[in-house]
Design an enzyme around this catalytic site. Structure first.
Site, PDB file in Angstrom:
ATOM      1  N   ARG A 539    -101.394   3.571 -97.664  1.00 47.71           N
ATOM      2  CA  ARG A 539    -101.153   2.185 -97.276  1.00 47.71           C
ATOM      3  C   ARG A 539    -101.873   1.837 -95.989  1.00 47.71           C
ATOM      4  NH1 ARG A 539     -95.163   0.937 -96.338  1.00 47.71           N
ATOM      5  NH2 ARG A 539     -95.277   2.946 -95.267  1.00 47.71           N
ATOM      6  N   SER A 603     -99.575  12.803 -93.226  1.00 47.93           N
ATOM      7  CA  SER A 603     -98.473  13.669 -93.666  1.00 47.93           C
ATOM      8  C   SER A 603     -98.968  14.993 -94.234  1.00 47.93           C
ATOM      9  CB  SER A 603     -97.614  12.935 -94.696  1.00 47.93           C
ATOM     10  OG  SER A 603     -97.058  11.782 -94.133  1.00 47.93           O
ATOM     11  N   ASP A 657     -93.850  11.798 -89.744  1.00 47.10           N
ATOM     12  CA  ASP A 657     -92.929  10.854 -90.388  1.00 47.10           C
ATOM     13  C   ASP A 657     -91.493  10.988 -89.886  1.00 47.10           C
ATOM     14  OD1 ASP A 657     -92.556  13.304 -91.586  1.00 47.10           O
ATOM     15  OD2 ASP A 657     -92.483  12.554 -93.628  1.00 47.10           O
TER      16      ASP A 657
END
Length: 915
Positions: A539, A603, A657
């Site tokens: 994203r 990530s 995260d």
């Protein structure tokens, strides 16, 4: 003589006038046979809905399976104990059934008081009291020479998935013992018996009082297959054909269904017969909109319904010359026992006068006549409605058996049925009128539901051996408080070792610095880009942060794919593709020339040397782009931007995260200084004092530490709680010996632990008839999402059955119950040891700050926490128990990888501007 006749005529006329006056006022409460037959039809339809797996969730009559599969047949024998708990006293019974079955039953019983202190105190104290009374009874009867099976009649709403389990849904009557609701009452009883000691008993059956009533009469009358209670509450049960019960596996035989008919009409299907008085009763109850049928029938509401009617009639000048007393206006002052006394055939009017006088009224003769008729209409309607629902059940039994004429017995109990002078006769008469083809005998249940519990227990006795073996298998997953305290203590040791320079390299909890030095303070503002890369899709986000009175965050995002050839191509190709997507997003937002700060959520395992510096340790998730491992991915992104040369973005922060999760929550709650991920993986971060982080220079202030606690135990420090199933899962994993804590707590592994247990039980002949399907042998086939499905839905057994069918397993109802239990112990242990770890962190923060009491918030994300029905509750309970000096609040923190990245960037800019 003429004067006597004249006086008699006057009173007859007076009585007639009063009755007509009441009849006009309560016209809608008088139900015709046509209306009652229509109610029968509606109730039959709700029964069908409740029995069907597709419509049960929306059915008002829930038709709960009791797992009682037959009424006594006369072959029962043995000596049993029974407990009957549900009133101001509870009863312990010794039931001896002779070898000749129905020929002889001997019972001895003892009542024990249950004081308000016990019924309103701690749940543990209540069950301790029950156990102590049981011990007293057994000692008096010299029953400690051998093991005795025990049945437990528990007269409160419970959700049952098997015969010896019941989760209390809610207390009723005067009971309100704390800490019992939502727990398995059989477990509580067993624990209390063990704690008290000196007894050798097996609690084999939990029995609803309605079922107990049926089973008690069923021993004396083999035609008995229906039980009805009309007392404080009302309910009915009956024997249904297994082929009609979708909620339970199997087509052969019958099972007793607990209708829970009190909630009939909760879907507004009885609005045409409910009156304004009924609506007032409902609005004033503790559960408005619920148990509407019960509120039309039972003793808990009958007296109050009469009181409301009397108040409204008085206000209209139809009673007491329009006068009212404070007592009449007071809820609960007119009781159902008063209704029974006023309807007494000979003394009803004098009773009415006395009762009304006690309420501070001065009733005339015609007032007493009118009040008596109000009571009659209310109680008669109750009997009519009960008769209509019972007639529907009898009609179903007749159709199930395909008989032209049904002969059956209905077991009856309850204070309204027992004590009201007219109620039983009215009920019998109306039932026989509504079902003329049924020969119905009504049998008052003597010896209560305790005897029924003993009968149910006799049937369950043969299941003891299987139960013991399953308990032994699952026992290692049921951790004691000491186990959890030990986990907490060992986690604390590893946290300290990870922070120290000398022991950091050998610590199983790595305590990685994140270079995030603060949480949001509400002054952050501006536009930020966030980049979230962690899989085949990624994203790009624009995050607008507003401060001041309009403090808020708005986000705009677009999702882009990373094609396989780029995932597995060169590093340059990958980062060029990412930058191309950023360019497209800026065009899409009309911001191509904007110079914005950017937060980069990446990530994959990275070693950070600063908030904007991070070297990729290794690719995961199918990525194989060359020339990236060991490189600073932030620099690679900057170089790609230079090659494109279209826009100028300032990469301020590289984001983990878990840290993003904490920061997202901290924006709304300044008290949030811990982040928790409980999903596919498991991790925690928190704000640590700089003076304690020996791997980073500096003594002042705080820094967020990414614990990477999934590796806790990799140095064998938690072997004492690992089971053989945990070791089997570890041996079959890609990283054997690593991430042991994560393998016991995260969604990636819980389903696999369950699969290993199921294989073990099947090999021992305790599941699936000993047959292991090839699919069950396949690693990873039992997904963790199944645990949430199995444990959450009231149709869980059907879901278990469907899942097992997908795995090629021929499952029975008992198999499904066992699978659900296995899922429950595995997920509960996961939540408990996760809670033990969190308690260690909370206590560390408290001690860091020298506080007696710490108030702190944890920002949480992850599918296991969000979707599993019990994980979050057990986690919170464990933290509260193990860290009593910490008041820990858990808040769901949405989109830590997007919103969190922007907030970290904003905070980093704010802190940088102040230096």
């Amino acid at each position: 003589m003429f004067a006597v006749h004249l006086l008699s005529f006057y009173f007859s006329k007076l009585k007639e006038d009063q009755i007509q006056k009441v009849d006009r006022f309560l016209y809608h409460m008088r139900l015709s046979d046509e209306q009652l037959r229509d109610i029968m039809i509606r109730f039959r339809a709700e029964m069908e809905k409740g029995l069907s797996k597709d419509s049960n969730p929306t059915a008002t009559v829930k038709m709960l399976p009791t797992h009682v599969r037959s009424t006594p047949d006369g072959s029962e024998k043995g000596e049993f104990l029974a407990l009957d708990l549900g009133g101001s006293k509870f009863k312990v019974l010794r039931v001896k059934v002779s070898d000749n079955g129905k020929q002889r039953v001997e019972m001895e019983s003892q009542h024990y008081p249950t004081s308000e202190e016990i019924t309103s105190g701690k749940g543990t104290a209540l069950f301790d009291h029950v156990a102590e009374c049981l011990k007293d009874f057994m000692e008096r009867k010299h029953m400690n020479t051998k093991r005795h099976p025990l049945g437990f009649t528990f007269s409160f709403p419970c959700s049952q998935t098997k015969l010896d389990e019941g989760v209390l849904l809610s207390w009723s009557k005067h009971f309100k013992a704390r800490g019992v609701q939502g727990t398995n009452v059989v477990d509580s009883l067993r624990k209390a018996i063990d704690k008290t000691g000196g007894m050798d008993v097996d609690v084999l059956a939990l029995v609803n009082d309605t079922v107990g009533t049926m089973m008690t009469c069923g021993y004396d009358d083999q035609y008995c297959e229906v039980g009805v209670i009309i007392g404080t509450g009302t309910n009915a049960c009956y024997m249904e054909e297994m082929r009609h019960i979708d909620l339970v596996e199997g087509d052969e035989g019958r099972m007793c269904i607990n209708t829970e008919w009190g909630s009939f009409g909760d879907d507004s299907s009885l609005e045409d017969i409910r009156t304004k008085f009924d609506r007032d009763i409902d609005l004033g109850s503790i559960n408005p909109g619920k148990q509407l049928f019960e509120k039309l029938i039972s003793g808990m509401y009958m007296g109050e319904l009469v009181r409301i009617i009397l108040v409204k009639m008085a206000r209209k000048g139809l009673l007491f010359q329009g006068r009212m007393s404070d007592a009449l206006r007071t809820k609960g002052k007119f009781q159902t026992k008063h209704v029974a006394e006023i309807e007494n055939y000979k003394e009803g009017l004098s009773n009415a006068k006395e009762i009304l006088a006690d309420l501070g009224l001065s009733p005339s003769e015609d007032d007493c006549i009118a009040v008596q008729h109000v009571c009659t209409i209310v109680s008669f309607r109750s009997a009519n409605l009960c008769a209509a629902a019972l007639a529907a059940i009898l009609t179903r039994l007749q159709e199930n058996k395909k008989l032209k004429r049904l002969r059956t017995t209905v077991a009856m109990d309850g204070t309204v049925y027992r004590t009201h002078p007219q109620y039983a006769k009215r009920l019998h008469k109306v039932v026989r009128r509504l079902v003329p083809d049924c020969h119905v005998r009504f049998l008052l249940s003597e010896s209560g539901s305790g005897k029924g519990a003993a009968m149910v227990t006799a049937v369950a006795y043969r299941l003891v051996s299987q139960r013991k073996q399953i308990d032994e298998t699952l026992a290692p997953f049921k951790l004691s408080r000491q186990h959890l305290q030990d986990v907490k203590d060992k986690m604390r040791v590893e946290l300290e070792r990870g922070l120290k320079k000398d022991t950091h390299h050998s610590a199983s909890v790595k305590m990685l610095p994140s270079y995030v030095y603060g949480t949001p303070d509400g002054t952050e503002r501006g536009k930020f880009l966030a980049l979230d890369v962690g899989g085949t899709n990624f994203r790009v986000l624009l995050v607008k942060i507003y401060s001041g009175l309009r403090k808020s965050i708005r986000m705009y995002n677009k999702i882009y794919a990373i094609p396989l050839e780029i995932m597995q191509g060169t590093g340059e190709e990958l980062f060029d593709h990412i930058v191309q997507c950023i360019s497209d997003f800026l065009d899409y937002m009309g911001m191509k020339n904007a110079c914005l700060p950017l937060g980069f959520t990446f990530s994959f395992p990275c070693r950070q040397a600063g908030i904007d510096k991070g070297s990729l340790v290794s690719w995961t998730k199918g990525f194989k782009a060359t020339d990236c491992e060991g490189q600073d991915v932030v620099d690679m992104l900057r170089e790609a931007m230079k090659r494109r040369n279209e826009f100028d973005l300032d990469i301020v922060a590289m984001v983990n995260d878990t840290v993003g999760t904490m920061m997202t929550c901290a924006y709304e709650d300044p008290n949030c200084e811990i982040g928790l991920i409980a999903g596919t993986g498991s991790n925690v971060c928190y704000m640590e004092e700089m003076r304690n982080i020996e791997t980073v220079e500096g003594e002042e202030g705080r820094m967020c530490v990414n614990t990477e606690w999934g590796g806790f135990g990799d140095n064998d420090c938690i072997e004492f709680i690992r089971t053989k199933f945990d070791r089997e899962v570890d041996e079959g994993s890609l990283n054997q010996g690593k991430q042991r804590y994560e393998k016991m707590t995260s969604g990636m592994y819980l389903g696999e632990i369950v699969r290993q247990i199921l294989i073990d039980l099947t090999k021992r002949g305790l599941l699936f008839r000993g047959q292991i399907s090839e699919r069950l042998r396949t690693r990873g086939i039992f997904e963790t999402k199944f645990l949430s499905q199995i444990e959450s839905d009231r149709l869980a057994l059907l879901q278990v059955r469907g899942i097992l069918q997908q795995l090629g397993l021929d499952s029975t109802c008992d198999d499904s119950i066992i699978v659900k239990e296995v899922c429950g112990v595995v997920s509960r242990r996961a939540a408990q040891i996760c809670g033990a770890g969190m308690a260690a962190i909370a206590d560390k923060i408290r001690e860091n700050r020298g506080l007696e009491q710490l108030d702190i918030t944890v920002g949480v994300d992850g599918t296991l926490y969000k979707l599993h029905p019990h994980f979050s509750k057990v986690l919170k309970e464990t933290v509260k128990d193990l860290a009593p000096q910490c008041d820990v609040t858990f808040v769901l923190s949405e989109d830590g990888s997007g919103k969190g990245a922007a907030l970290i960037t904003a905070v980093a800019q704010r802190l940088h501007s102040h230096t």
